[in-house]
Design a protein around this motif. Sequence first.
Motif, PDB file in Angstrom:
ATOM      1  N   LYS A  51     -12.814  -1.651  26.137  1.00 54.39           N
ATOM      2  CA  LYS A  51     -12.640  -0.653  24.961  1.00 54.39           C
ATOM      3  C   LYS A  51     -13.089   0.633  25.044  1.00 54.39           C
ATOM      4  O   LYS A  51     -13.765   0.920  25.827  1.00 54.39           O
ATOM      5  CB  LYS A  51     -13.377  -1.452  24.001  1.00 54.39           C
ATOM      6  N   ASP A  52     -12.391   1.421  23.543  1.00 50.50           N
ATOM      7  CA  ASP A  52     -13.115   3.540  23.471  1.00 50.50           C
ATOM      8  C   ASP A  52     -14.252   3.375  23.555  1.00 50.50           C
ATOM      9  O   ASP A  52     -14.531   4.310  24.501  1.00 50.50           O
ATOM     10  CB  ASP A  52     -11.501   3.502  22.234  1.00 50.50           C
ATOM     11  N   VAL A  53     -14.593   2.627  22.787  1.00 51.54           N
ATOM     12  CA  VAL A  53     -16.268   2.339  22.672  1.00 51.54           C
ATOM     13  C   VAL A  53     -17.039   2.552  23.979  1.00 51.54           C
ATOM     14  O   VAL A  53     -17.763   3.487  24.333  1.00 51.54           O
ATOM     15  CB  VAL A  53     -16.758   1.924  21.458  1.00 51.54           C
ATOM     16  N   ASP A  54     -16.455   1.585  24.960  1.00 47.75           N
ATOM     17  CA  ASP A  54     -17.091   1.264  26.544  1.00 47.75           C
ATOM     18  C   ASP A  54     -17.092   2.546  27.207  1.00 47.75           C
ATOM     19  O   ASP A  54     -17.819   2.710  27.611  1.00 47.75           O
ATOM     20  CB  ASP A  54     -16.172   0.208  27.199  1.00 47.75           C
ATOM     21  N   LEU A  55     -15.797   2.814  27.034  1.00 51.90           N
ATOM     22  CA  LEU A  55     -15.525   4.319  27.900  1.00 51.90           C
ATOM     23  C   LEU A  55     -16.564   5.098  27.029  1.00 51.90           C
ATOM     24  O   LEU A  55     -17.023   6.117  28.378  1.00 51.90           O
ATOM     25  CB  LEU A  55     -13.788   5.055  27.958  1.00 51.90           C
ATOM     26  N   ASP A  56     -16.514   5.414  26.313  1.00 46.73           N
ATOM     27  CA  ASP A  56     -17.399   6.725  25.512  1.00 46.73           C
ATOM     28  C   ASP A  56     -19.285   6.147  26.322  1.00 46.73           C
ATOM     29  O   ASP A  56     -19.542   7.484  27.102  1.00 46.73           O
ATOM     30  CB  ASP A  56     -17.488   6.840  23.886  1.00 46.73           C
ATOM     31  N   CYS A  57     -19.283   5.047  26.271  1.00 49.95           N
ATOM     32  CA  CYS A  57     -20.765   4.865  27.057  1.00 49.95           C
ATOM     33  C   CYS A  57     -20.467   5.474  28.325  1.00 49.95           C
ATOM     34  O   CYS A  57     -21.041   5.559  28.370  1.00 49.95           O
ATOM     35  CB  CYS A  57     -20.479   3.756  26.111  1.00 49.95           C
ATOM     36  N   LEU A  58     -20.055   4.804  28.489  1.00 50.60           N
ATOM     37  CA  LEU A  58     -20.112   4.884  30.309  1.00 50.60           C
ATOM     38  C   LEU A  58     -19.582   6.630  30.595  1.00 50.60           C
ATOM     39  O   LEU A  58     -20.679   6.918  31.649  1.00 50.60           O
ATOM     40  CB  LEU A  58     -18.484   4.042  31.189  1.00 50.60           C
ATOM     41  N   ASP A  59     -19.046   7.528  29.505  1.00 51.74           N
ATOM     42  CA  ASP A  59     -19.012   9.232  29.950  1.00 51.74           C
ATOM     43  C   ASP A  59     -19.995   9.321  29.832  1.00 51.74           C
ATOM     44  O   ASP A  59     -21.047   9.825  30.942  1.00 51.74           O
ATOM     45  CB  ASP A  59     -17.707   9.240  29.198  1.00 51.74           C
ATOM     46  N   LEU A  60     -20.902   8.576  28.710  1.00 51.18           N
ATOM     47  CA  LEU A  60     -22.616   9.466  28.949  1.00 51.18           C
ATOM     48  C   LEU A  60     -23.424   9.097  29.765  1.00 51.18           C
ATOM     49  O   LEU A  60     -24.211   9.806  29.823  1.00 51.18           O
ATOM     50  CB  LEU A  60     -22.930   8.245  27.363  1.00 51.18           C
ATOM     51  N   ILE A  61     -23.517   7.809  29.672  1.00 46.22           N
ATOM     52  CA  ILE A  61     -24.196   7.249  31.093  1.00 46.22           C
ATOM     53  C   ILE A  61     -24.830   8.045  32.329  1.00 46.22           C
ATOM     54  O   ILE A  61     -25.107   8.524  32.764  1.00 46.22           O
ATOM     55  CB  ILE A  61     -24.064   5.434  31.198  1.00 46.22           C
ATOM     56  N   GLY A  62     -22.716   7.899  32.846  1.00 53.48           N
ATOM     57  CA  GLY A  62     -22.763   8.970  33.800  1.00 53.48           C
ATOM     58  C   GLY A  62     -22.664  10.267  33.847  1.00 53.48           C
ATOM     59  O   GLY A  62     -22.960  10.747  35.034  1.00 53.48           O
ATOM     60  N   SER A  94     -32.212   5.427  29.250  1.00 54.71           N
ATOM     61  CA  SER A  94     -32.015   3.978  28.168  1.00 54.71           C
ATOM     62  C   SER A  94     -31.354   4.065  27.324  1.00 54.71           C
ATOM     63  O   SER A  94     -30.919   4.978  26.508  1.00 54.71           O
ATOM     64  CB  SER A  94     -33.838   4.491  27.304  1.00 54.71           C
ATOM     65  N   PRO A  95     -31.218   2.635  27.156  1.00 49.91           N
ATOM     66  CA  PRO A  95     -30.625   2.058  25.721  1.00 49.91           C
ATOM     67  C   PRO A  95     -31.056   2.782  24.194  1.00 49.91           C
ATOM     68  O   PRO A  95     -30.098   3.298  24.069  1.00 49.91           O
ATOM     69  CB  PRO A  95     -30.863   0.788  25.501  1.00 49.91           C
ATOM     70  N   THR A  96     -32.439   2.932  24.171  1.00 50.19           N
ATOM     71  CA  THR A  96     -32.719   3.814  23.217  1.00 50.19           C
ATOM     72  C   THR A  96     -32.235   5.592  23.016  1.00 50.19           C
ATOM     73  O   THR A  96     -30.927   5.551  21.798  1.00 50.19           O
ATOM     74  CB  THR A  96     -34.380   3.807  22.887  1.00 50.19           C
ATOM     75  N   ALA A  97     -32.317   6.138  23.882  1.00 52.07           N
ATOM     76  CA  ALA A  97     -31.122   7.716  23.735  1.00 52.07           C
ATOM     77  C   ALA A  97     -29.750   6.705  23.820  1.00 52.07           C
ATOM     78  O   ALA A  97     -28.814   8.074  23.857  1.00 52.07           O
ATOM     79  CB  ALA A  97     -31.899   8.374  25.738  1.00 52.07           C
ATOM     80  N   LEU A  98     -28.958   6.295  24.625  1.00 51.17           N
ATOM     81  CA  LEU A  98     -28.240   6.363  24.230  1.00 51.17           C
ATOM     82  C   LEU A  98     -27.317   5.465  23.633  1.00 51.17           C
ATOM     83  O   LEU A  98     -26.422   6.595  22.268  1.00 51.17           O
ATOM     84  CB  LEU A  98     -27.342   4.928  25.761  1.00 51.17           C
ATOM     85  N   ALA A  99     -28.104   5.173  22.272  1.00 51.55           N
ATOM     86  CA  ALA A  99     -27.569   4.956  21.742  1.00 51.55           C
ATOM     87  C   ALA A  99     -27.714   5.987  20.566  1.00 51.55           C
ATOM     88  O   ALA A  99     -27.292   6.054  19.233  1.00 51.55           O
ATOM     89  CB  ALA A  99     -29.235   3.518  20.631  1.00 51.55           C
ATOM     90  N   ARG A 100     -28.482   6.690  20.190  1.00 53.95           N
ATOM     91  CA  ARG A 100     -28.963   8.074  19.575  1.00 53.95           C
ATOM     92  C   ARG A 100     -28.021   8.996  20.193  1.00 53.95           C
ATOM     93  O   ARG A 100     -27.588   9.413  18.938  1.00 53.95           O
ATOM     94  CB  ARG A 100     -30.591   8.849  19.675  1.00 53.95           C
ATOM     95  N   GLN A 101     -27.365   8.724  21.035  1.00 55.34           N
ATOM     96  CA  GLN A 101     -26.512  10.087  21.910  1.00 55.34           C
ATOM     97  C   GLN A 101     -24.975   8.977  21.330  1.00 55.34           C
ATOM     98  O   GLN A 101     -24.213   9.991  20.412  1.00 55.34           O
ATOM     99  CB  GLN A 101     -26.688   9.845  23.265  1.00 55.34           C
TER     100      GLN A 101
END
Length: 144
Positions: free
Chosen positions: A28-39, A45-52
């Motif tokens: 999903k588009d949002v999955d790709l956005d999250c993968l980019d930030l994680i990469g 942390s999930p908390t930091a990722l949720a914030r970003q």
Amino acid sequence: MAIKKALRELRSQLSLLDRQVSARAELKDVDLDCLDLIGRHGPISPTALARQTGLHPATLTGILDRLERAGWVARERDTADRRAVLIRALPERNAELFRLYSGMNHAMDEICAGYTEAELDLLADFLRRATGAGRDATVALSGD
């Protein structure tokens, strides 16, 4: 203003490219956005990722569950705090994304080769400042 128009066109074209990459990677588009930030920022942390991402933690949990099941990310205990969890991208699976973006990456290398280092520094500064303005506008809207 020509620069604003060009940025809007770039945003639209990159969005279309991301949709094609998402579809081919079965994300999903949002999955790709999250993968980019994680990469780029991971392990995170999930908390930091949720914030970003600006996503609700429960929504993010569902996304991370989906990404983990598909082999894109792994949840690991933080070595500094064994109670905390960090999310990291799995390089073997994420190589697929690099392959899908390789055409654009190659084109960007060719475009950049036509500019001097000073010109590239100026462009990078402009893009960083524009990114900061976008981040500020996002934060302002999320406070409503």
